[in-house]
Design a protein around this motif. Structure first.
Motif, short mmCIF file in Angstrom:
data_model
loop_
_atom_site.label_atom_id
_atom_site.label_comp_id
_atom_site.label_asym_id
_atom_site.label_seq_id
_atom_site.Cartn_x
_atom_site.Cartn_y
_atom_site.Cartn_z
N THR A 31 0.72 -1.26 0.06
CA THR A 31 0.09 -0.03 0.07
C THR A 31 0.89 1.14 -0.18
OG1 THR A 31 -1.81 1.20 1.07
CG2 THR A 31 -0.11 0.35 2.53
N ARG A 39 -8.18 6.67 -0.98
CA ARG A 39 -9.54 5.94 -0.54
C ARG A 39 -10.08 6.16 0.54
NH1 ARG A 39 -9.16 1.53 -4.25
NH2 ARG A 39 -8.11 2.13 -6.07
N ASP A 153 -3.82 -7.89 5.63
CA ASP A 153 -4.87 -7.86 4.76
C ASP A 153 -4.89 -6.03 4.61
OD1 ASP A 153 -7.39 -7.42 3.49
OD2 ASP A 153 -8.56 -8.24 4.88
N ARG A 154 -4.40 -5.64 3.53
CA ARG A 154 -4.29 -4.32 3.32
C ARG A 154 -5.66 -3.58 3.24
NH1 ARG A 154 -2.63 -2.27 -2.66
NH2 ARG A 154 -4.25 -3.11 -3.89
N THR A 155 -6.85 -4.24 2.84
CA THR A 155 -8.14 -3.76 2.75
C THR A 155 -8.71 -3.11 3.87
OG1 THR A 155 -9.16 -5.96 2.61
CG2 THR A 155 -8.37 -4.83 0.57
N THR A 156 -8.26 -3.95 5.01
CA THR A 156 -8.79 -3.57 6.27
C THR A 156 -8.01 -2.90 7.25
OG1 THR A 156 -8.57 -5.90 6.98
CG2 THR A 156 -10.56 -5.29 6.29
N GLU A 216 -16.37 -6.46 3.06
CA GLU A 216 -16.47 -6.27 1.45
C GLU A 216 -16.70 -4.61 1.44
OE1 GLU A 216 -18.79 -8.66 -0.94
OE2 GLU A 216 -18.57 -10.58 0.44
#
Length: 325
Positions: A31, A39, A153-156, A216
């Motif tokens: 990231t 984002r 987990d880069r999304t969280t 998600e």
């Protein structure tokens, strides 16, 4: 007509000393500071120290709120603590705060509605006050979300931080009009069909582990803007007020895009939205009281201001509290 209102007597907050910048995360996962800010709007977050528990954060925020309110722990009848990251499965983290404050009267319990937890806790405490069972309540939102993140987990992992905020609510009388100080209306909702969009993949009765947060994000975003806009409209309709009457919105600090999207949909100017997500990140149930305490402390939110608190979290749960300071 005389009615009982729950007024906010004092606010308090606490943030752990450690600050984690986006650049530190970028050294661990794929990231970048630019990607995270674009984002989410987040620049940094606070992370609890080893051995620093949710109850420790909650206690510090509670003491600050009591001091601001000019009351002692023995003046409190009720503690409602909103958290999704309790110290232990049981007892309630609220009872640990109660003991640490030296409070031997009244009662204390936790509320679990994830990011909506503080709105739920405020509503619960308000109902006890309106029923005449409680005169003063300490309402706390406290989280150590860093303990349930998958740091690969880069999304969280880039989204969340730790912290705590608190308010002291006190019974007062009003004439039943929207000019009254205190909580004017509150509205709570949930829809368990959306469990799989935002959840933790563990628990005592399922995996016997704590688990990690899973989300998600794009689907949560769409639900958040729609649900929060609806509950804001519901709160205004219940009081006969309009969006233009609001002095401030203090939203759950999930993501700057959600804050902007909700304000735009409701035609609320961005300058009337309290934003702390850039330096606090998403602190779940702690985010609203942290933002509220900051805006009170720096003088943006003043006595007499009409303030809307709103949040959505896993479950899904969502809700709003309209209060005149």
């Amino acid at each position: 007509m005389t009615v009982i209102r729950s007024i906010i007597r004092g606010t308090g907050s606490y943030l752990p000393a450690r600050v984690m910048l986006n650049s530190e995360l970028a050294a661990e996962v794929e990231t970048s500071d630019e990607w995270i800010q674009e984002r989410t709007g987040i620049r940094q977050r606070h992370i609890a120290a080893d051995g620093e528990k949710t109850s420790d954060l909650a206690l510090a925020a509670a003491r600050a709120a009591l001091q601001a309110a000019g009351v002692e722990a023995e003046d409190i009848d009720l503690i409602v603590l909103a958290t999704a990251t309790p110290d232990q499965t049981f007892p309630a983290t609220a009872t640990k705060v109660q003991a640490a404050l030296g409070m031997t009267r009244g009662f204390a319990f936790d509320v679990q509605a994830v990011c909506s937890g503080f709105v739920y806790a405020m509503t619960v405490a308000d109902n006890f006050i309106k029923a005449g069972q409680v005169k003063r309540a300490l309402v706390i939102g406290a989280e150590t979300f860093s303990r349930i993140l998958d740091w690969q987990d880069r999304t969280t992992c880039v989204l969340f931080g730790d912290g705590a905020g608190a308010v002291v609510l006190e019974a007062a009388t009003g004439d039943g009009s929207v000019a009254d100080r205190g909580i004017l209306t509150s509205h709570l909702h949930s829809d368990g069909r959306h469990h799989d969009l935002l959840y933790v993949d563990g628990g005592p009765s399922s995996t016997q582990t704590t688990g990690y947060l899973r989300m998600e994000g794009n689907k949560v975003f769409k639900h958040a803007v729609a649900n929060l806009s609806e509950v804001i409209s519901e709160s205004l309709a219940a009081t006969g007020l309009k969006a233009d009457d609001l002095d401030w919105i203090v939203p759950h600090q999930a993501n700057k895009r959600i804050l902007d999207g909700t304000a735009k949909k409701m035609n609320i100017p961005a300058e009337r939205v309290i934003v702390t997500v850039d330096h606090h990140a998403n602190t779940s149930a702690a985010s609203i009281p942290l933002a509220l305490a900051e805006a009170v402390a720096d003088g943006r939110i003043k006595p007499g201001n009409l303030v809307l608190l709103e949040a959505m979290g896993g479950g899904f749960t969502w809700g709003a509290v309209l209060v005149r300071m």
